[in-house]
Structures are given as structure tokens and as C-alpha cells.
Design a protein around this motif. Structure first.
Motif, PDB file in Angstrom:
ATOM      1  N   MET A   1      44.315 -79.627 -17.383  1.00  0.00           N
ATOM      2  CA  MET A   1      42.960 -79.145 -17.666  1.00  0.00           C
ATOM      3  C   MET A   1      42.090 -80.301 -18.157  1.00  0.00           C
ATOM      4  N   GLU A   2      40.858 -80.380 -17.671  1.00  0.00           N
ATOM      5  CA  GLU A   2      39.925 -81.414 -18.090  1.00  0.00           C
ATOM      6  C   GLU A   2      39.632 -81.281 -19.580  1.00  0.00           C
ATOM      7  N   LEU A   3      39.372 -82.418 -20.249  1.00  0.00           N
ATOM      8  CA  LEU A   3      39.240 -82.431 -21.706  1.00  0.00           C
ATOM      9  C   LEU A   3      38.222 -81.434 -22.227  1.00  0.00           C
ATOM     10  N   LYS A   4      37.038 -81.420 -21.628  1.00  0.00           N
ATOM     11  CA  LYS A   4      35.996 -80.512 -22.109  1.00  0.00           C
ATOM     12  C   LYS A   4      36.405 -79.055 -21.922  1.00  0.00           C
ATOM     13  N   GLU A   5      36.989 -78.743 -20.793  1.00  0.00           N
ATOM     14  CA  GLU A   5      37.427 -77.364 -20.535  1.00  0.00           C
ATOM     15  C   GLU A   5      38.471 -76.943 -21.566  1.00  0.00           C
ATOM     16  N   LYS A   6      39.366 -77.860 -21.884  1.00  0.00           N
ATOM     17  CA  LYS A   6      40.390 -77.558 -22.883  1.00  0.00           C
ATOM     18  C   LYS A   6      39.747 -77.329 -24.249  1.00  0.00           C
ATOM     19  N   ALA A   7      38.753 -78.146 -24.597  1.00  0.00           N
ATOM     20  CA  ALA A   7      38.060 -77.998 -25.871  1.00  0.00           C
ATOM     21  C   ALA A   7      37.361 -76.644 -25.957  1.00  0.00           C
ATOM     22  N   VAL A   8      36.687 -76.253 -24.885  1.00  0.00           N
ATOM     23  CA  VAL A   8      35.980 -74.969 -24.857  1.00  0.00           C
ATOM     24  C   VAL A   8      36.958 -73.813 -25.066  1.00  0.00           C
ATOM     25  N   GLN A   9      38.086 -73.872 -24.380  1.00  0.00           N
ATOM     26  CA  GLN A   9      39.066 -72.788 -24.501  1.00  0.00           C
ATOM     27  C   GLN A   9      39.644 -72.717 -25.909  1.00  0.00           C
ATOM     28  N   LEU A  10      39.919 -73.861 -26.512  1.00  0.00           N
ATOM     29  CA  LEU A  10      40.437 -73.873 -27.872  1.00  0.00           C
ATOM     30  C   LEU A  10      39.439 -73.247 -28.850  1.00  0.00           C
ATOM     31  N   LEU A  11      38.153 -73.568 -28.675  1.00  0.00           N
ATOM     32  CA  LEU A  11      37.134 -73.026 -29.572  1.00  0.00           C
ATOM     33  C   LEU A  11      36.946 -71.525 -29.376  1.00  0.00           C
ATOM     34  N   LYS A  12      37.041 -71.074 -28.141  1.00  0.00           N
ATOM     35  CA  LYS A  12      36.944 -69.631 -27.879  1.00  0.00           C
ATOM     36  C   LYS A  12      38.129 -68.894 -28.502  1.00  0.00           C
ATOM     37  N   ASP A  13      39.295 -69.498 -28.414  1.00  0.00           N
ATOM     38  CA  ASP A  13      40.478 -68.892 -29.045  1.00  0.00           C
ATOM     39  C   ASP A  13      40.312 -68.835 -30.566  1.00  0.00           C
ATOM     40  N   PHE A  14      39.634 -69.833 -31.101  1.00  0.00           N
ATOM     41  CA  PHE A  14      39.449 -69.960 -32.548  1.00  0.00           C
ATOM     42  C   PHE A  14      38.453 -68.930 -33.088  1.00  0.00           C
ATOM     43  N   LYS A  15      37.257 -68.860 -32.495  1.00  0.00           N
ATOM     44  CA  LYS A  15      36.163 -68.080 -33.083  1.00  0.00           C
ATOM     45  C   LYS A  15      35.776 -66.828 -32.297  1.00  0.00           C
ATOM     46  N   GLY A  16      36.197 -66.729 -31.056  1.00  0.00           N
ATOM     47  CA  GLY A  16      35.850 -65.546 -30.281  1.00  0.00           C
ATOM     48  C   GLY A  16      34.346 -65.353 -30.175  1.00  0.00           C
ATOM     49  N   ASP A  17      33.881 -64.111 -30.360  1.00  0.00           N
ATOM     50  CA  ASP A  17      32.460 -63.786 -30.211  1.00  0.00           C
ATOM     51  C   ASP A  17      31.614 -64.202 -31.408  1.00  0.00           C
ATOM     52  N   ASN A  18      32.240 -64.719 -32.455  1.00  0.00           N
ATOM     53  CA  ASN A  18      31.480 -65.110 -33.643  1.00  0.00           C
ATOM     54  C   ASN A  18      30.856 -66.495 -33.527  1.00  0.00           C
ATOM     55  N   TYR A  19      31.110 -67.171 -32.415  1.00  0.00           N
ATOM     56  CA  TYR A  19      30.553 -68.506 -32.224  1.00  0.00           C
ATOM     57  C   TYR A  19      29.938 -68.622 -30.837  1.00  0.00           C
ATOM     58  N   ILE A  20      28.642 -68.950 -30.813  1.00  0.00           N
ATOM     59  CA  ILE A  20      27.916 -69.190 -29.563  1.00  0.00           C
ATOM     60  C   ILE A  20      27.698 -70.696 -29.457  1.00  0.00           C
ATOM     61  N   PHE A  21      28.207 -71.319 -28.418  1.00  0.00           N
ATOM     62  CA  PHE A  21      28.090 -72.772 -28.300  1.00  0.00           C
ATOM     63  C   PHE A  21      27.959 -73.187 -26.843  1.00  0.00           C
ATOM     64  N   GLY A  22      27.361 -74.367 -26.642  1.00  0.00           N
ATOM     65  CA  GLY A  22      27.169 -74.879 -25.288  1.00  0.00           C
ATOM     66  C   GLY A  22      25.777 -75.464 -25.128  1.00  0.00           C
ATOM     67  N   ILE A  23      25.300 -75.526 -23.901  1.00  0.00           N
ATOM     68  CA  ILE A  23      23.972 -76.067 -23.594  1.00  0.00           C
ATOM     69  C   ILE A  23      22.997 -74.910 -23.384  1.00  0.00           C
ATOM     70  N   GLY A  24      21.813 -74.984 -24.015  1.00  0.00           N
ATOM     71  CA  GLY A  24      20.776 -73.977 -23.813  1.00  0.00           C
ATOM     72  C   GLY A  24      21.051 -72.652 -24.495  1.00  0.00           C
ATOM     73  N   LYS A  25      21.657 -72.669 -25.676  1.00  0.00           N
ATOM     74  CA  LYS A  25      22.048 -71.437 -26.373  1.00  0.00           C
ATOM     75  C   LYS A  25      21.112 -71.039 -27.515  1.00  0.00           C
ATOM     76  N   LEU A  26      20.141 -71.883 -27.854  1.00  0.00           N
ATOM     77  CA  LEU A  26      19.364 -71.675 -29.065  1.00  0.00           C
ATOM     78  C   LEU A  26      18.579 -70.364 -29.055  1.00  0.00           C
ATOM     79  N   ASP A  27      18.094 -69.940 -27.900  1.00  0.00           N
ATOM     80  CA  ASP A  27      17.258 -68.736 -27.855  1.00  0.00           C
ATOM     81  C   ASP A  27      18.044 -67.446 -28.079  1.00  0.00           C
ATOM     82  N   GLU A  28      19.353 -67.545 -28.270  1.00  0.00           N
ATOM     83  CA  GLU A  28      20.158 -66.350 -28.538  1.00  0.00           C
ATOM     84  C   GLU A  28      20.158 -65.951 -30.010  1.00  0.00           C
ATOM     85  N   ILE A  29      19.531 -66.763 -30.858  1.00  0.00           N
ATOM     86  CA  ILE A  29      19.605 -66.525 -32.298  1.00  0.00           C
ATOM     87  C   ILE A  29      18.934 -65.213 -32.703  1.00  0.00           C
ATOM     88  N   GLY A  30      17.834 -64.852 -32.065  1.00  0.00           N
ATOM     89  CA  GLY A  30      17.142 -63.619 -32.423  1.00  0.00           C
ATOM     90  C   GLY A  30      18.008 -62.390 -32.215  1.00  0.00           C
TER      91      GLY A  30
END
Length: 402
Positions: A1-30
Motif C-alpha cells: 500500500m502506498e504511504l499516504k493510503e496507509k496513513a489515511v487508513q490508519l487514521l480512519k481506524d483510529f478516529k472513525g467519524d469523529n475526525y474529518i481530514f483531507g483536502i477541501g474539508k473546511l466547509d464541513e464545520i458548520g
């Protein structure tokens, strides 16, 4: 698995739906804030973060969430001075929001965590000193039956991982000493990190944060238990390689979004690491250098020396770490032929070579203002019961050494 893909999967396993991360996510705060009510206390620097704050406010307005008190609350200064914690506490108590939104880096989010504790538990003890140490907030909440305000952390700098963790660093600027609240109760309720916003951050700040991410990973991995070894290995090796590969790219082009994303993922994994295990000597020492150095910089300087010191007890782990630096060209020696202290020296030299490649200091004497008093302060801090989680980790290593 490519490094970034592995990092994303690890973070999803860690925080689930309690963490929104990535590119262009700021407008989800409301949408996130609306889950907790119709008013939010927004804590941020409204000068250099004004463009980010404006986007946050647009999203809040779109989802019917009003600004509690009708104003942005100024965030904490670097290293989270305790007076800023008390100031922010007063805003929480006066404006009584449905939730708190902290926008910024580690100090901004740490101050919101600590202020939330004081605003909730102040009738039991209004002194922040009361809550330094491990598990004290949880015990106080249980005793009083109170609940912290929902806290939403919007990270803007690849750095401490404060938006994901149970730590809040607070500094007493009079004595120049940082202390810690360590408690599961203060983990932000929700967190958001749009890695694109880091392109507006100074490159030096990003590099400080990236090296802090390495420190989190390295120190946790050095002392990880057998039970958590495989998980920690995946987190740590992925994060360190992302940092080593991408720091120079960020320095060469601060608007390189791919490299910025890689550093953001890496430092988030650093946050994950310190939820799996604990840091040790370099972190403890950094708390006594707050008047002359950023936290990440102090840790980066100290860690090669601790690596040599611990080497006889952590050979297997050092070979894995060293291989990353060797693959990147910072270690020329054949690590398979080395053991004990010699292995530690080779890996430490690779870490130092990496730091030099990004024009980073590698000795305490390179920090403007460093004196023997900082060493004396660090020795005193090592005896403080409120910092004993770091001291115990050091003692653990001493016992492991043959």
C-alpha cells in the motif's frame, strides 16, 4: 500500500467519524457544529488566520450556528501561557455556548482544552495547577457529575496532534516551565484538519511541527509494549518516512500541496502514536526550553542523544528506524553489522544529517539564549511529580539496558 493510503487508513481506524481530514474539508464545520446546538464560541487568531476564520464563519452561518458573544475569542500565545487559559475560561462562562470551536495549532487547541476544564470544574478548584497530571479531570468529572462542553478542534498547522489527543500543555511563563494535563476526557469531541490550509503557514512552522511528529513517533516506538508493538510499528514507520521524504519538498515549495498533505498525515499519525504509547526524555527536556525554542525543535535536538543512550535496549526498533534514514541517503553505514551503542550512534548520525539537510539546529548551543540555567531547570522538572510520566519512561529504559 502506498504511504499516504496507509496513513489515511490508519487514521480512519483510529478516529472513525469523529475526525474529518483531507483536502477541501473546511466547509464541513458548520454541519458538525450544528449537531451540538445553535451557538458556538469560536477561539482563533483573527489576523493571520482571518481567511480560515472567514470560511469557518460562512459555514457556520450556512448551517444556522451563531457566534456566541458576537465576537471571535483571541487564542493563546505560543506555548499556551496559563493566563490565556484563564482568559478563555472567562469567555466560556460569560457566553455559555452550545459548543466550543478552537481554530489553530497546538497552543490554540491546548488552551481551549484547559479552559474547558476550568470552566466546567472551577467550582471545585479554579486553579489550573490542580489538573496537571494523569486522569485528574476524569476523576473530578465523575465526582461532580459534570460534563465538559463539546469541543471541536480545527487544526491549521501540521504539528502536535493536539486535535486528536488527550494532552494539553500549559506554560508558566514566570518560571519558563511547561506542564501537562493528560486525560482521555479532554480529547476534542470532533476534529477537522483541511491540509490545504497549511499552505498559508510559514515553512519553518511546518518543519517544527514535522520534527515534533517524528519525536512523538520515535519516543513512543522506543518504549512501546509488546502488546501494542505491531500497531505502533505501522504508525511510526509510516509517519517517519512521510516526514523524511517530504520536509525538503515543503521547504523548496511551500505551496506543494502533495508534500503538505504528506506532512499533515504524518503529524496526525504522531498524534495517534502518543495515544498508543508515551514519550520520554526529549519531551521532558523540551518543557524546560520553552523560552528559547519551539517544542518540535527542542525534541529534534535531544532525540539523537537519547537514541544513543537507549540503543542497547532497542536494537530491533533502531534497525527499522535507521532503514528509513538509510533509504533516504542519510546513513551510509551497513546497519546489519552494528549493534548496541555503535548502532545507536549510526542512527543518531543519520537523524542529525537529516536535520542539517533542512538547515535545522542539532545542538542546544545553537539555540539563541541557551544557558546552563536551562539544564538546571530541566533537572528540577525531572523531579516534579506532575511530570512523572516522562520520568517513569526514562526509568523504564534504564531498567531495560543490559
Amino acid at each position: 500500500m502506498e504511504l499516504k493510503e496507509k496513513a489515511v487508513q490508519l487514521l480512519k481506524d483510529f478516529k472513525g467519524d469523529n475526525y474529518i481530514f483531507g483536502i477541501g474539508k473546511l466547509d464541513e464545520i458548520g454541519k458538525i457544529a450544528n449537531q451540538y446546538g445553535k451557538s458556538a464560541l469560536v477561539i482563533s487568531n483573527n489576523t493571520y488566520l482571518s481567511s480560515i476564520v472567514n470560511k469557518v464563519m460562512d459555514s457556520l452561518n450556512k448551517h444556522g450556528v451563531k457566534l456566541a458573544g458576537g465576537k471571535i475569542v483571541p487564542d493563546a500565545k505560543p506555548n499556551c501561557p496559563r493566563e490565556d487559559v484563564y482568559r478563555i475560561e472567562s469567555y466560556i462562562l460569560h457566553f455559555q455556548p452550545d459548543c466550543i470551536i478552537a481554530i489553530g495549532g497546538g497552543s490554540s487547541i491546548d488552551s481551549a482544552k484547559a479552559a474547558n476544564v476550568l470552566a466546567t470544574l472551577g467550582s471545585q478548584s479554579p486553579e489550573i495547577e490542580t489538573y496537571f497530571g494523569s486522569g485528574i479531570v476524569t476523576a473530578s468529572l465523575k465526582k461532580t457529575g459534570k460534563k465538559l462542553w463539546p469541543l471541536i478542534a480545527i487544526q491549521t498547522a501540521a504539528s502536535s496532534g493536539s486535535h486528536l489527543t488527550k494532552y494539553s500543555n500549559v506554560t508558566d511563563p514566570i518560571v519558563g516551565q511547561k506542564k501537562l494535563i493528560v486525560d482521555e476526557a479532554i480529547i476534542p469531541t470532533k476534529a477537522l484538519f483541511d491540509y490545504q490550509v497549511t499552505t498559508s503557514m510559514p515553512s519553518a512552522l511546518t518543519i517544527d511541527g514535522a520534527l515534533d511528529g517524528i519525536a512523538h513517533c520515535l519516543e513512543v516506538f522506543e518504549g512501546i509494549s509488546e502488546k501494542n508493538y505491531e500497531l505502533a510499528k505501522d504508525i511510526v514507520l509510516t509517519a517517519i518516512e512521510l516526514v523524511v521524504k517530504n520536509c525538503k519538498l515543503v521547504l523548496d515549495n511551500p505551496h506543494n500541496i502533495e508534500a503538505r498533505e504528506a506532512i499533515g498525515l504524518a503529524t496526525d499519525l504522531g498524534g495517534y502514536a502518543i495515544m498508543v504509547g508515551g514519550t520520554n526524555g526529549a519531551h521532558l527536556n523540551s518543557f524546560s526550553l520553552v523560552d528559547i525554542s519551539s517544542h518540535g525543535r527542542a525534541c529534534a535536538i535531544m532525540n539523537p542523544y537519547y537514541t544513543v543512550f537507549f540503543a542497547p535496549a532497542i536494537e530491533q526498533k533502531l534497525r527499522l528506524i535507521g532503514e528509513i534514514y538509510k533509504k533516504a541517503g542519510f546513513i551510509k553505514t551497513d546497519l546489519d553489522n552494528l549493534a548496541g551503542r555503535d548502532l545507536g550512534i549510526a542512527v543518531a548520525e543519520g537523524m542529525v544529517s537529516f536535520s542539517k539537510s533542512i538547515n535545522y539546529p542539532t545542538t542546544l548551543s545553537e539555540l539563541p539564549g541557551f544557558t546552563e540555567k536551562h539544564i538546571e531547570r530541566a533537572l528540577i522538572a525531572a523531579k516534579n511529580p506532575q511530570l512523572d510520566m516522562k520520568l517513569k519512561k526514562i526509568c523504564q529504559y534504564l531498567l531495560m539496558r543490559p
